[in-house]
Scaffold this active site. Structure first.
Site, mmCIF file in Angstrom:
data_model
loop_
_atom_site.group_PDB
_atom_site.id
_atom_site.type_symbol
_atom_site.label_atom_id
_atom_site.label_comp_id
_atom_site.label_asym_id
_atom_site.label_seq_id
_atom_site.Cartn_x
_atom_site.Cartn_y
_atom_site.Cartn_z
ATOM 1 N N TYR A 110 -1.984 1.272 0.717
ATOM 2 C CA TYR A 110 -0.689 1.392 0.050
ATOM 3 C C TYR A 110 -0.759 0.748 -1.326
ATOM 4 O O TYR A 110 -1.436 -0.268 -1.511
ATOM 5 C CB TYR A 110 0.403 0.655 0.841
ATOM 6 C CG TYR A 110 0.888 1.362 2.074
ATOM 7 C CD1 TYR A 110 1.872 2.338 2.002
ATOM 8 C CD2 TYR A 110 0.365 1.042 3.325
ATOM 9 C CE1 TYR A 110 2.331 2.977 3.145
ATOM 10 C CE2 TYR A 110 0.810 1.672 4.480
ATOM 11 C CZ TYR A 110 1.798 2.641 4.376
ATOM 12 O OH TYR A 110 2.242 3.279 5.501
ATOM 13 N N TYR B 100 -5.187 3.215 8.750
ATOM 14 C CA TYR B 100 -5.491 1.902 8.160
ATOM 15 C C TYR B 100 -5.375 0.809 9.216
ATOM 16 O O TYR B 100 -4.599 0.934 10.172
ATOM 17 C CB TYR B 100 -4.583 1.607 6.959
ATOM 18 C CG TYR B 100 -3.092 1.586 7.246
ATOM 19 C CD1 TYR B 100 -2.470 0.469 7.816
ATOM 20 C CD2 TYR B 100 -2.290 2.680 6.924
ATOM 21 C CE1 TYR B 100 -1.100 0.455 8.063
ATOM 22 C CE2 TYR B 100 -0.928 2.670 7.169
ATOM 23 C CZ TYR B 100 -0.346 1.560 7.740
ATOM 24 O OH TYR B 100 1.012 1.536 7.996
ATOM 25 N N ARG C 50 -3.600 2.119 12.499
ATOM 26 C CA ARG C 50 -2.475 3.043 12.607
ATOM 27 C C ARG C 50 -2.954 4.485 12.527
ATOM 28 O O ARG C 50 -3.773 4.822 11.672
ATOM 29 C CB ARG C 50 -1.467 2.847 11.459
ATOM 30 C CG ARG C 50 -0.744 1.533 11.345
ATOM 31 C CD ARG C 50 0.220 1.194 12.464
ATOM 32 N NE ARG C 50 0.846 2.291 13.187
ATOM 33 C CZ ARG C 50 1.934 2.966 12.797
ATOM 34 N NH1 ARG C 50 2.538 2.659 11.678
ATOM 35 N NH2 ARG C 50 2.456 3.934 13.549
ATOM 36 N N HIS D 185 0.099 8.572 9.017
ATOM 37 C CA HIS D 185 1.540 8.830 9.113
ATOM 38 C C HIS D 185 2.185 8.794 7.738
ATOM 39 O O HIS D 185 1.654 8.206 6.796
ATOM 40 C CB HIS D 185 2.213 7.789 10.030
ATOM 41 C CG HIS D 185 2.048 6.386 9.542
ATOM 42 N ND1 HIS D 185 0.921 5.640 9.792
ATOM 43 C CD2 HIS D 185 2.853 5.591 8.785
ATOM 44 C CE1 HIS D 185 1.032 4.460 9.219
ATOM 45 N NE2 HIS D 185 2.204 4.398 8.598
ATOM 46 N N HIS E 163 6.013 7.757 6.178
ATOM 47 C CA HIS E 163 7.325 7.163 6.454
ATOM 48 C C HIS E 163 8.417 8.014 5.812
ATOM 49 O O HIS E 163 8.270 8.472 4.676
ATOM 50 C CB HIS E 163 7.414 5.748 5.882
ATOM 51 C CG HIS E 163 6.438 4.787 6.493
ATOM 52 N ND1 HIS E 163 6.734 4.012 7.569
ATOM 53 C CD2 HIS E 163 5.148 4.488 6.165
ATOM 54 C CE1 HIS E 163 5.692 3.262 7.882
ATOM 55 N NE2 HIS E 163 4.708 3.532 7.047
HETATM 56 FE FE LIG Z 1 2.722 2.812 7.289
#
Ligand SMILES: [Fe+2]
Length: 230
Positions: free
Chosen positions: A101, A140, A150, A153, A155
């Site tokens: 991110y 990640y 995870r 995905h 959000h």
């Molecule tokens: Fe996330």
């Protein structure tokens, strides 16, 4: 009123020990009903002018193409009766193809992409449909437990048509091998409800030789509600 009274098993357990941070932040007392100080039936009706030129194309934020697999994501936002939620604001955010991110708290040892920020926003049309172009996010690690990764995905934040409807959720990709090991995904008790978080590959929305298409419908309430609060 508990969410479970509306749609059993659709919403995540607020305290789910395998998802460790819920032990610290999960409420230990019952929810209270709030008497809203403003009408909650009034449409927010955000102006389309809040949209910037590239808000619906997350691959167009840099000087060049971001790295990774370019995809298009589309779907409809529906209410509990299957009616389209029109002129409704959606926001999306995600990591890049390497699983990083653009955020100071993300110190994952994966590269940032100078051509990818990872956020966008859009409005639904008369059919309740939204559409955006992006890069398929990578999995990640997140430190919840040993080998905690995870599933890929995106959000979503949905404003619905009134402020009191604002919901957040996550969209996943088909056949991800990490589903069975992800406490966030597994915190939703109902198997069928979990499946509603997984987008469908769509040949219809695939764009020639440019990008694969994925379809993800979101139902705000009711028996077929998309799980939210994750
Ligand atoms: Fe996330």
């Amino acid at each position: 009123m508990k969410f479970d009274a509306i749609a059993p098993g659709v919403y995540p357990e607020l305290i789910y020990p395998e998802y460790k941070s819920t032990l610290r932040r999960g409420p230990v007392q019952s929810a209270l009903r709030i008497v809203a100080p403003v009408p909650t039936t009034q449409n927010i009706a955000p102006s389309p002018r809040i949209l910037l030129p590239h808000d619906m194309d997350l691959t167009a934020h840099g000087e060049g193409e971001p790295l990774g697999e370019k995809i298009v994501v589309t779907g409809r936002v529906l209410d509990e009766d299957g009616k389209p939620v029109r002129d409704s604001l959606l926001e999306v955010w995600q990591c890049n193809a390497a699983g990083r991110y653009r955020h100071k708290r993300d110190q994952h040892n994966a590269p940032l992409d100078p051509n990818f920020n990872g956020w966008g926003k859009m409005m639904t049309d008369d059919e309740g449909r939204y559409r955006f172009v992006t890069i398929k996010p990578g999995p990640y690690p997140w430190g919840n437990h040993d080998k905690a990764w995870r599933p890929a995905h995106i959000h979503f934040s949905l404003f619905g048509n009134v402020y009191a409807q604002r919901l957040v959720t996550q969209m996943y990709f088909p056949s991800d091998p990490l589903f069975d090991y992800d406490p966030i995904f597994q915190s939703i008790p109902d198997l069928a409800a979990r499946q509603r978080l997984i987008s469908r590959f769509s040949l219809e929305h695939t764009v020639s030789d440019q990008m694969l298409g994925y379809e993800f419908d979101i139902v705000l309430r009711g028996r077929d509600a998309t799980p939210t609060g994750i």
